[in-house]
Design a protein around this motif. Structure first.
Motif, short mmCIF file in Angstrom:
data_model
loop_
_atom_site.label_atom_id
_atom_site.label_comp_id
_atom_site.label_asym_id
_atom_site.label_seq_id
_atom_site.Cartn_x
_atom_site.Cartn_y
_atom_site.Cartn_z
N ALA A 91 4.18 0.45 -3.32
CA ALA A 91 4.74 -0.66 -2.55
C ALA A 91 5.22 -0.17 -1.19
O ALA A 91 4.98 -0.82 -0.16
CB ALA A 91 5.88 -1.33 -3.32
N TRP A 139 2.24 0.34 1.12
CA TRP A 139 1.76 -0.94 1.67
C TRP A 139 2.72 -1.46 2.74
O TRP A 139 2.29 -1.97 3.78
CB TRP A 139 1.59 -1.99 0.58
CG TRP A 139 0.41 -1.72 -0.32
CD1 TRP A 139 0.44 -1.54 -1.67
CD2 TRP A 139 -0.97 -1.63 0.06
NE1 TRP A 139 -0.83 -1.32 -2.14
CE2 TRP A 139 -1.71 -1.37 -1.10
CE3 TRP A 139 -1.64 -1.71 1.28
CZ2 TRP A 139 -3.10 -1.22 -1.08
CZ3 TRP A 139 -3.02 -1.56 1.30
CH2 TRP A 139 -3.73 -1.31 0.12
N ASN A 140 4.01 -1.32 2.51
CA ASN A 140 4.99 -1.80 3.49
C ASN A 140 4.91 -1.02 4.81
O ASN A 140 5.17 -1.58 5.86
CB ASN A 140 6.40 -1.71 2.91
CG ASN A 140 6.60 -2.68 1.77
OD1 ASN A 140 5.89 -3.68 1.64
ND2 ASN A 140 7.55 -2.37 0.90
N VAL A 163 4.48 -6.62 5.97
CA VAL A 163 4.34 -6.67 4.52
C VAL A 163 5.66 -6.26 3.89
O VAL A 163 6.33 -5.36 4.36
CB VAL A 163 3.21 -5.70 4.06
CG1 VAL A 163 3.07 -5.71 2.56
CG2 VAL A 163 1.90 -6.05 4.72
N SER A 164 6.01 -6.96 2.85
CA SER A 164 7.20 -6.59 2.10
C SER A 164 6.88 -6.73 0.62
O SER A 164 7.08 -7.78 0.02
CB SER A 164 8.39 -7.49 2.48
OG SER A 164 9.53 -7.08 1.77
N ARG A 165 6.33 -5.66 0.06
CA ARG A 165 5.97 -5.66 -1.36
C ARG A 165 7.00 -4.89 -2.15
O ARG A 165 7.55 -3.89 -1.69
CB ARG A 165 4.59 -5.04 -1.55
CG ARG A 165 3.48 -5.90 -1.02
CD ARG A 165 2.14 -5.38 -1.51
NE ARG A 165 1.07 -6.25 -1.04
CZ ARG A 165 -0.02 -5.83 -0.44
NH1 ARG A 165 -0.21 -4.56 -0.23
NH2 ARG A 165 -0.93 -6.69 -0.06
N THR A 166 7.18 -5.32 -3.38
CA THR A 166 8.06 -4.62 -4.31
C THR A 166 7.21 -3.94 -5.37
O THR A 166 6.01 -4.21 -5.48
CB THR A 166 9.01 -5.61 -5.01
OG1 THR A 166 8.22 -6.49 -5.82
CG2 THR A 166 9.84 -6.41 -4.00
N ASP A 208 5.58 -6.54 -7.40
CA ASP A 208 4.40 -7.12 -6.74
C ASP A 208 3.17 -6.24 -6.98
O ASP A 208 2.09 -6.74 -7.29
CB ASP A 208 4.61 -7.25 -5.23
CG ASP A 208 5.69 -8.25 -4.85
OD1 ASP A 208 5.95 -9.19 -5.63
OD2 ASP A 208 6.29 -8.07 -3.77
N VAL A 209 3.36 -4.94 -6.80
CA VAL A 209 2.24 -3.99 -6.96
C VAL A 209 1.73 -4.01 -8.40
O VAL A 209 0.52 -4.04 -8.63
CB VAL A 209 2.68 -2.57 -6.54
CG1 VAL A 209 1.69 -1.52 -7.01
CG2 VAL A 209 2.87 -2.51 -5.04
N GLU A 260 -0.19 -7.31 -8.88
CA GLU A 260 -1.46 -7.28 -8.13
C GLU A 260 -2.49 -6.41 -8.84
O GLU A 260 -3.65 -6.79 -8.98
CB GLU A 260 -1.24 -6.77 -6.71
CG GLU A 260 -0.51 -7.73 -5.82
CD GLU A 260 -0.04 -7.10 -4.52
OE1 GLU A 260 -0.33 -5.90 -4.27
OE2 GLU A 260 0.63 -7.81 -3.74
#
Length: 186
Positions: free
Chosen positions: A18, A21-22, A33-36, A39-40, A43
């Motif tokens: 994450a 990606w951020n 992008v703000s993934r946790t 989220d990962v 996904e």
């Protein structure tokens, strides 16, 4: 690739992935992008990939490459997604991740490995071509195909590849253009 280790994705890497990606927003058109970690995980479960490879610099994920069956063509495997964190571009991480997918494709049932990249992604095309991909001449997309899984299973050339390394010994001229030939009929 000093200190870079390639591993298979599992959920224990979700938080670091994450973070990768951020930090990679500028690779994807400058998007924020703000993934946790959650989220990962979600996904990766939804994607339906066969596997994904991660590049680790110590404990940090700095690269990601997924491997899948190509749903639009039953005769191929597919790389749906490749990313290298911006501060690690130019360190051959992308090439190493793609080669892992080529190796996985050679172990699979499919004779070909495909990928797409966006038009104008000229930085990536040489990497793909050095990994054995050919850019199919096609309007409106940048579609690349790698036939090494088929070639490496072909009895007539197997012995040759015992002494010749496709990647290190290749002298193919790398041009940032499609590899197909045009034929004009009159």
């Amino acid at each position: 690739m000093n200190g870079i280790k390639i591993v298979m994705y599992d959920h224990t890497y979700a938080e670091s992935l994450a973070d990768m990606w951020n930090q990679s927003g500028q690779n994807w058109g400058g998007e924020q992008v703000s993934r946790t970690a959650e989220d990962v995980i979600n996904e990766n479960e939804k994607m339906g990939n066969i596997c994904a490879f991660l590049a680790l610099d110590g404990d940090e994920v700095v690269g990601y490459c997924s491997f899948s069956e190509y749903k639009q063509d039953e005769g191929a495997s597919y790389i749906p997604l490749l990313n290298v964190r911006t501060d690690h571009i130019g360190k051959k991480i992308g090439k190493t991740l793609v080669k892992e997918c080529v190796k996985k494709a050679m172990e699979s049932k499919w004779p070909r490995l495909d990928l797409y990249t966006w038009q104008g992604n000229d930085k990536a095309v040489p990497v793909y071509k050095k990994c054995g991909f050919f850019w199919e001449r096609r309007d409106g997309s940048t579609h690349l195909m790698n036939f090494m899984p088929y070639v490496m299973r072909t009895e007539a050339v197997k012995q040759y590849f015992d002494t010749f390394d496709w990647y290190d010994d290749s002298v193919r001229e790398i041009k940032i253009e499609s590899d197909g030939r045009s034929c004009i009929l009159t």
